[in-house]
Design a protein around this motif. Structure first.
Motif, short mmCIF file in Angstrom:
data_model
loop_
_atom_site.label_atom_id
_atom_site.label_comp_id
_atom_site.label_asym_id
_atom_site.label_seq_id
_atom_site.Cartn_x
_atom_site.Cartn_y
_atom_site.Cartn_z
N UNK A 251 -12.54 9.66 -29.57
CA UNK A 251 -12.77 8.36 -28.95
C UNK A 251 -14.16 7.83 -29.28
N UNK A 252 -14.26 6.52 -29.45
CA UNK A 252 -15.54 5.91 -29.78
C UNK A 252 -16.39 5.71 -28.52
N UNK A 253 -17.68 5.61 -28.72
CA UNK A 253 -18.59 5.37 -27.61
C UNK A 253 -18.28 4.02 -26.97
N UNK A 254 -17.94 3.03 -27.77
CA UNK A 254 -17.60 1.71 -27.24
C UNK A 254 -16.39 1.78 -26.33
N UNK B 75 -5.96 9.29 -26.06
CA UNK B 75 -7.22 9.81 -25.50
C UNK B 75 -6.88 10.80 -24.38
N UNK B 76 -5.98 10.41 -23.48
CA UNK B 76 -5.63 11.27 -22.36
C UNK B 76 -4.99 12.58 -22.80
N UNK B 77 -4.30 12.56 -23.91
CA UNK B 77 -3.68 13.79 -24.43
C UNK B 77 -4.65 14.61 -25.28
N UNK C 33 -1.59 2.53 -26.38
CA UNK C 33 -1.27 3.80 -27.03
C UNK C 33 -2.53 4.61 -27.32
N UNK C 34 -3.65 3.92 -27.55
CA UNK C 34 -4.94 4.59 -27.75
C UNK C 34 -5.34 5.32 -26.46
N UNK C 35 -5.14 4.67 -25.31
CA UNK C 35 -5.45 5.31 -24.03
C UNK C 35 -4.60 6.57 -23.87
N UNK C 36 -3.33 6.49 -24.21
CA UNK C 36 -2.45 7.65 -24.11
C UNK C 36 -2.91 8.79 -25.01
N UNK D 120 -13.84 19.19 -26.11
CA UNK D 120 -14.39 17.97 -25.49
C UNK D 120 -13.37 16.84 -25.44
N UNK D 121 -12.51 16.73 -26.45
CA UNK D 121 -11.48 15.67 -26.42
C UNK D 121 -10.53 15.89 -25.26
N UNK D 122 -10.16 17.14 -25.01
CA UNK D 122 -9.27 17.44 -23.89
C UNK D 122 -9.97 17.19 -22.55
N UNK D 123 -11.26 17.53 -22.48
CA UNK D 123 -12.04 17.29 -21.27
C UNK D 123 -12.11 15.80 -20.97
N UNK D 124 -12.39 14.98 -21.96
CA UNK D 124 -12.46 13.54 -21.77
C UNK D 124 -11.10 13.02 -21.32
N UNK D 125 -10.04 13.47 -21.97
CA UNK D 125 -8.70 13.03 -21.62
C UNK D 125 -8.33 13.39 -20.20
N UNK D 126 -8.64 14.62 -19.81
CA UNK D 126 -8.34 15.09 -18.45
C UNK D 126 -9.07 14.22 -17.43
#
Length: 88
Positions: free
Chosen positions: A46-49, A39-41, A34-37, A3-9
């Protein structure tokens, strides 16, 4: 793909489609670039907020970040580096 990879993609796909850099997306969402980076990787839980803030900037729903990814498609391309010309 977890799911983390799916969200990042999906985050990268939506961000590139909007023509936003990671830096611009992070600035407008009020989070660290850097947090966005990460997340994308697919490296962050990642938090709901953060998901809400990112989706709002992208003009999409949070559920769009969870959309199933076609694993046969290629990763969304990076944006052209450098600044945009003035007036764009």
């Amino acid at each position: 793909m977890d799911i983390r990879q799916t969200i990042g993609w999906n985050l990268r796909r939506l961000r590139v489609a909007k023509g936003l850099s990671q830096e611009r997306l992070a600035l407008e969402a009020g989070i660290d670039r850097s947090y966005v980076g990460r997340i994308e990787r697919g490296l962050e839980n990642v938090t709901v907020s953060a998901l809400e803030a990112l989706a709002a900037v992208l003009g999409s729903n949070v559920r769009d970040l969870f959309a199933e990814v076609d694993t046969s498609s290629s990763r969304p391309p990076p944006l052209r580096s450098g600044r945009k010309p003035k007036g764009s």
